[in-house]
Enzyme design. Sequence first.
Site, PDB file in Angstrom:
ATOM      1  N   LYS A   1      17.225  34.232 -44.237  1.00  0.00           N
ATOM      2  CA  LYS A   1      18.584  33.853 -43.855  1.00  0.00           C
ATOM      3  C   LYS A   1      19.391  34.869 -44.687  1.00  0.00           C
ATOM      4  O   LYS A   1      20.297  35.528 -44.289  1.00  0.00           O
ATOM      5  CB  LYS A   1      19.313  32.490 -43.805  1.00  0.00           C
ATOM      6  CG  LYS A   1      18.601  31.641 -42.922  1.00  0.00           C
ATOM      7  CD  LYS A   1      18.830  30.029 -43.293  1.00  0.00           C
ATOM      8  CE  LYS A   1      18.207  29.242 -42.197  1.00  0.00           C
ATOM      9  NZ  LYS A   1      18.254  27.922 -42.317  1.00  0.00           N
TER      10      LYS A   1
ATOM     11  N   ILE B   1      27.224  27.359 -37.772  1.00  0.00           N
ATOM     12  CA  ILE B   1      28.382  28.135 -38.116  1.00  0.00           C
ATOM     13  C   ILE B   1      28.262  29.459 -37.627  1.00  0.00           C
ATOM     14  O   ILE B   1      27.183  30.221 -37.760  1.00  0.00           O
ATOM     15  CB  ILE B   1      28.435  28.322 -39.818  1.00  0.00           C
ATOM     16  CG1 ILE B   1      28.169  26.819 -40.357  1.00  0.00           C
ATOM     17  CG2 ILE B   1      29.349  29.169 -40.480  1.00  0.00           C
ATOM     18  CD1 ILE B   1      27.933  27.056 -42.250  1.00  0.00           C
TER      19      ILE B   1
ATOM     20  N   LYS C   1      14.556  33.019 -37.234  1.00  0.00           N
ATOM     21  CA  LYS C   1      15.177  33.697 -38.749  1.00  0.00           C
ATOM     22  C   LYS C   1      14.039  34.535 -39.484  1.00  0.00           C
ATOM     23  O   LYS C   1      14.075  35.490 -39.821  1.00  0.00           O
ATOM     24  CB  LYS C   1      15.997  32.973 -39.707  1.00  0.00           C
ATOM     25  CG  LYS C   1      15.190  31.649 -40.145  1.00  0.00           C
ATOM     26  CD  LYS C   1      15.924  30.607 -39.249  1.00  0.00           C
ATOM     27  CE  LYS C   1      14.997  29.319 -39.147  1.00  0.00           C
ATOM     28  NZ  LYS C   1      15.760  28.327 -39.548  1.00  0.00           N
TER      29      LYS C   1
ATOM     30  N   ARG D   1       4.064  24.727 -24.775  1.00  0.00           N
ATOM     31  CA  ARG D   1       2.912  24.566 -25.092  1.00  0.00           C
ATOM     32  C   ARG D   1       2.235  23.425 -24.068  1.00  0.00           C
ATOM     33  O   ARG D   1       0.993  23.347 -23.764  1.00  0.00           O
ATOM     34  CB  ARG D   1       2.592  24.123 -26.618  1.00  0.00           C
ATOM     35  CG  ARG D   1       2.168  25.201 -27.443  1.00  0.00           C
ATOM     36  CD  ARG D   1       1.843  24.833 -28.765  1.00  0.00           C
ATOM     37  NE  ARG D   1       3.100  24.022 -29.445  1.00  0.00           N
ATOM     38  CZ  ARG D   1       3.250  23.848 -30.608  1.00  0.00           C
ATOM     39  NH1 ARG D   1       2.738  24.633 -31.444  1.00  0.00           N
ATOM     40  NH2 ARG D   1       4.341  23.123 -31.026  1.00  0.00           N
TER      41      ARG D   1
ATOM     42  N   ALA E   1       9.129  27.825 -21.237  1.00  0.00           N
ATOM     43  CA  ALA E   1       7.830  27.876 -21.628  1.00  0.00           C
ATOM     44  C   ALA E   1       7.378  27.311 -22.605  1.00  0.00           C
ATOM     45  O   ALA E   1       8.366  27.169 -23.682  1.00  0.00           O
ATOM     46  CB  ALA E   1       7.237  29.388 -21.967  1.00  0.00           C
TER      47      ALA E   1
ATOM     48  N   GLU F   1      11.643  23.142 -40.832  1.00  0.00           N
ATOM     49  CA  GLU F   1      10.833  24.120 -40.260  1.00  0.00           C
ATOM     50  C   GLU F   1       9.395  23.558 -39.815  1.00  0.00           C
ATOM     51  O   GLU F   1       9.041  22.510 -40.344  1.00  0.00           O
ATOM     52  CB  GLU F   1      10.637  25.496 -41.030  1.00  0.00           C
ATOM     53  CG  GLU F   1      11.759  26.152 -41.396  1.00  0.00           C
ATOM     54  CD  GLU F   1      12.249  26.707 -40.039  1.00  0.00           C
ATOM     55  OE1 GLU F   1      11.662  27.352 -39.238  1.00  0.00           O
ATOM     56  OE2 GLU F   1      13.656  26.228 -39.703  1.00  0.00           O
TER      57      GLU F   1
ATOM     58  N   THR G   1      13.258  21.125 -30.313  1.00  0.00           N
ATOM     59  CA  THR G   1      14.660  20.808 -30.906  1.00  0.00           C
ATOM     60  C   THR G   1      15.646  21.427 -30.414  1.00  0.00           C
ATOM     61  O   THR G   1      16.712  21.103 -29.527  1.00  0.00           O
ATOM     62  CB  THR G   1      14.640  20.507 -32.353  1.00  0.00           C
ATOM     63  OG1 THR G   1      13.561  19.604 -32.839  1.00  0.00           O
ATOM     64  CG2 THR G   1      15.910  20.184 -32.846  1.00  0.00           C
TER      65      THR G   1
HETATM   66  P1  NAP Z   1      10.258  22.963 -32.178  1.00  0.00           P
HETATM   67  O1  NAP Z   1      11.039  21.749 -31.873  1.00  0.00           O
HETATM   68  O2  NAP Z   1       8.877  22.811 -32.813  1.00  0.00           O
HETATM   69  O3  NAP Z   1       9.984  23.743 -30.948  1.00  0.00           O
HETATM   70  C1  NAP Z   1       9.066  24.691 -30.686  1.00  0.00           C
HETATM   71  C2  NAP Z   1       8.990  25.129 -29.105  1.00  0.00           C
HETATM   72  O4  NAP Z   1       8.172  26.045 -28.715  1.00  0.00           O
HETATM   73  C3  NAP Z   1       8.162  23.663 -28.431  1.00  0.00           C
HETATM   74  O5  NAP Z   1       8.744  23.389 -27.196  1.00  0.00           O
HETATM   75  C4  NAP Z   1       6.894  24.282 -28.112  1.00  0.00           C
HETATM   76  O6  NAP Z   1       6.248  23.665 -27.172  1.00  0.00           O
HETATM   77  C5  NAP Z   1       6.944  25.779 -27.966  1.00  0.00           C
HETATM   78  N1  NAP Z   1       5.900  26.629 -28.174  1.00  0.00           N
HETATM   79  C6  NAP Z   1       5.447  26.808 -29.480  1.00  0.00           C
HETATM   80  N2  NAP Z   1       4.308  27.772 -29.343  1.00  0.00           N
HETATM   81  C7  NAP Z   1       4.169  27.734 -28.104  1.00  0.00           C
HETATM   82  C8  NAP Z   1       3.557  28.775 -27.261  1.00  0.00           C
HETATM   83  N3  NAP Z   1       2.264  29.341 -27.837  1.00  0.00           N
HETATM   84  N4  NAP Z   1       3.508  28.878 -26.093  1.00  0.00           N
HETATM   85  C9  NAP Z   1       4.642  28.283 -25.482  1.00  0.00           C
HETATM   86  N5  NAP Z   1       5.630  27.390 -25.978  1.00  0.00           N
HETATM   87  C10 NAP Z   1       5.148  27.280 -27.335  1.00  0.00           C
HETATM   88  O7  NAP Z   1      10.994  24.004 -32.858  1.00  0.00           O
HETATM   89  P2  NAP Z   1      12.669  24.168 -33.156  1.00  0.00           P
HETATM   90  O8  NAP Z   1      13.075  23.173 -34.386  1.00  0.00           O
HETATM   91  O9  NAP Z   1      13.388  24.130 -32.114  1.00  0.00           O
HETATM   92  O10 NAP Z   1      12.869  25.391 -33.642  1.00  0.00           O
HETATM   93  C11 NAP Z   1      12.704  26.646 -32.938  1.00  0.00           C
HETATM   94  C12 NAP Z   1      13.130  27.771 -33.571  1.00  0.00           C
HETATM   95  O11 NAP Z   1      14.500  27.926 -34.062  1.00  0.00           O
HETATM   96  C13 NAP Z   1      12.374  28.428 -34.809  1.00  0.00           C
HETATM   97  O12 NAP Z   1      12.272  29.559 -35.077  1.00  0.00           O
HETATM   98  C14 NAP Z   1      13.283  27.642 -36.227  1.00  0.00           C
HETATM   99  O13 NAP Z   1      13.146  28.368 -37.202  1.00  0.00           O
HETATM  100  C15 NAP Z   1      14.725  27.811 -35.507  1.00  0.00           C
HETATM  101  N6  NAP Z   1      15.644  27.319 -35.841  1.00  0.00           N
HETATM  102  C16 NAP Z   1      15.454  25.917 -35.768  1.00  0.00           C
HETATM  103  C17 NAP Z   1      16.606  24.985 -36.268  1.00  0.00           C
HETATM  104  C18 NAP Z   1      16.713  23.493 -36.393  1.00  0.00           C
HETATM  105  O14 NAP Z   1      17.417  22.685 -36.588  1.00  0.00           O
HETATM  106  N7  NAP Z   1      15.442  22.816 -35.888  1.00  0.00           N
HETATM  107  C19 NAP Z   1      17.839  25.693 -36.563  1.00  0.00           C
HETATM  108  C20 NAP Z   1      17.935  26.878 -36.513  1.00  0.00           C
HETATM  109  C21 NAP Z   1      16.857  27.905 -36.295  1.00  0.00           C
HETATM  110  P3  NAP Z   1       5.772  22.077 -27.110  1.00  0.00           P
HETATM  111  O15 NAP Z   1       7.016  21.335 -27.192  1.00  0.00           O
HETATM  112  O16 NAP Z   1       4.976  21.808 -25.808  1.00  0.00           O
HETATM  113  O17 NAP Z   1       4.993  21.877 -28.178  1.00  0.00           O
HETATM  114  N1  HSE Z   2      14.755  24.191 -41.474  1.00  0.00           N
HETATM  115  C1  HSE Z   2      16.172  24.968 -41.192  1.00  0.00           C
HETATM  116  C2  HSE Z   2      17.019  24.276 -42.176  1.00  0.00           C
HETATM  117  C3  HSE Z   2      16.587  24.972 -39.744  1.00  0.00           C
HETATM  118  O1  HSE Z   2      16.819  23.086 -42.594  1.00  0.00           O
HETATM  119  O2  HSE Z   2      18.073  24.811 -42.541  1.00  0.00           O
HETATM  120  C4  HSE Z   2      17.987  25.736 -39.712  1.00  0.00           C
HETATM  121  O3  HSE Z   2      17.771  26.962 -39.976  1.00  0.00           O
END
Ligand code: NAP
Ligand code: HSE
Length: 435
Positions: free
Chosen positions: A206, A137, A106, A46, A44, A191, A14
Amino acid sequence: MAEVIKVGLLGLGTVGGGTVNVTQRNAAEIARRTGKSIQVVTAAVRDVTADRICDTDSLDLTEDALSVVNNPEIDIIVELMGGTDLAFDLVMHAIENGKHVVTANKALIALRGNNIVKAAEEANVMVAFEAAVAGGISIIKALREGFSGNQIRLIAGIINGTGNYILTAMGDEHRDFSDVLAEAQALGYAEADPSFDVDGIDAAHKLTIMASLSFGMPLCFDRVFTQGIRDISLTDIQMADEFGYRIKHMGIARRTDAGVELRVHPTLVAKEHLLANVNGVMNAVYVDADAAGPSLLYGAGAGAEPTASSIVADLVDVARRMDSSVAYVPTLGFQADQVEDLVIVASAAFKSAYFLRMEVTDQPGVLADISSIFANLEVSIEAVTQKEPPRGADTASISLITQLTDEAKVITAISKLESLSQVAGAVHLIRVEQF
Ligand code: NAP
Ligand code: HSE
C-alpha cells in the site's frame, strides 16, 4: 431506461460478495449519481457450489475466469481474486480486450502495476484501484486528484487493518497475538496468507502505491524497508505507554533533501496524536502537503462493505468517464512521461528518534556505561527508565528514547550495547515519530 454497464467479477469472496451486496442494495442511488445502471452480471470463482455472502440468483457463476475476461458483453472487469500471477494474466487480457479494470489487489499493483499501467494507457482503458489502499477511505482519489495542486512532503498511514486490530487488542485487552489474528481472519480482514499482514508486506504494497501517486515515481515495492509486528511484546506496549506513547504499525513515505524514505515498521506515536487513537480495524492516513498543510483521512481499513464502497466508487468513476472524449485521469496521478525515478534513501540514513529496550544484569555502573556509548556517538537521550528485576530474577529492564538522530548512529550504539557484558541478549529497537 438508463444505459446498463455490465460488470464481471473475478472472485466472489469477502470483497466480491460485498461488492454484489452494495451494488444491489444501492442500485437506485448509484444510478442517480452515474446516469447509468451498474450491474454485476457474472462472477468467476474456484467453486461454484460454495456458500456466498451475497445473493447469486442474478449472476452467472463460472469456474472459468478467462470466459469472463473474454465475454464481449462485459464492460468492466473487477479483479478480486488476489495473487500476482493468474490475476496479472487476466487483467492484461482484459486490457487487451479493451475492457476497463477495477481491482482491490494491492500486491498486483505494487509488484506489477508499472506494466499494467503502461498497457492500460496504450489501450486507452482505465485501471482503478481505490480499494487497494486503506479499505473504505478514498485515499487514492485524494492523493491523485484532491492534492494535485500540492507538493506532498509526507504520508504516514496506519494502513493494515489486521495489524492494527492485533496491536489494539494486545494493548487494551492484553490478549494473545495468535488468538486476535484468528479473530481478524474470521472477520474477513486478513490476507489469504496472513503473514502478509503481520510481516508488513501488505502495508508495504500500500505504501508503494501511495508513494508513487504522491511523488510521481514508478511503483517500487522492492525498495520499501519493511518490518512487521511479530516482535512487539506486551512489555514494549507497556513501556511505550509509560513514556506517553502507543505503538502503531505504520507506513511512512517522506520526501527529504536526500531522496525518498519508504518504510514500514512499528512506530511509537505520542498518545495525544490523532494517529495514536486509530484503533481496531480502522485505518488513517496523515498527509502533509505544502499548500493544504496537514490532513488526516480516517475510516475502516478492511472488511466486505468498506472495501466494496471503494470498488463501487471506482465503478461509478469508470462508468461516468468511459465514453468521454476527454483524456482519463492519469493512472498514477502524473502524466506518464513525467513519472521519474527518485533516489530511495537507505535505512542507515533514516532520521528518527528511537525507543530501545534491553535486559541488563543489575550491577552498579551499568546505566553509566550505556549513557557513555550514546554520548560518544553524540546521540542525546530524551528519557530513560529502569524496571526493578522481578523477585528471583537477575536481570532488570532498561528502556530509553533518543532524540532525533541518524539511524546509522543508533545501529552502531546497539552493536556496542550488545557487546557489553552487562547487556543480556538483543537490544530491541522501535522507531519514534513526531508528526
Ligand atoms: P477471498 O475472500 O479469499 O476471495 C477470493 C475469491 O477469489 C474467492 O471467491 C475465490 O473463489 C476466487 N478465486 C481465487 N482463485 C480463483 C481462481 N483461480 N479462479 C476463479 N476464482 C478464484 O479474498 P478477499 O478478502 O475478497 O480479497 C480479494 C482481494 O481483495 C485480494 O487481492 C485482497 O488483497 C484484496 N482486499 C481485501 C480486503 C479485505 O478486507 N478482505 C480489503 C482490501 C483489499 P472461491 O470463493 O470459490 O474460493
Ligand atoms: N488484509 C488487509 C488489512 C485488507 O488487514 O488491512 C485490507 O487491505
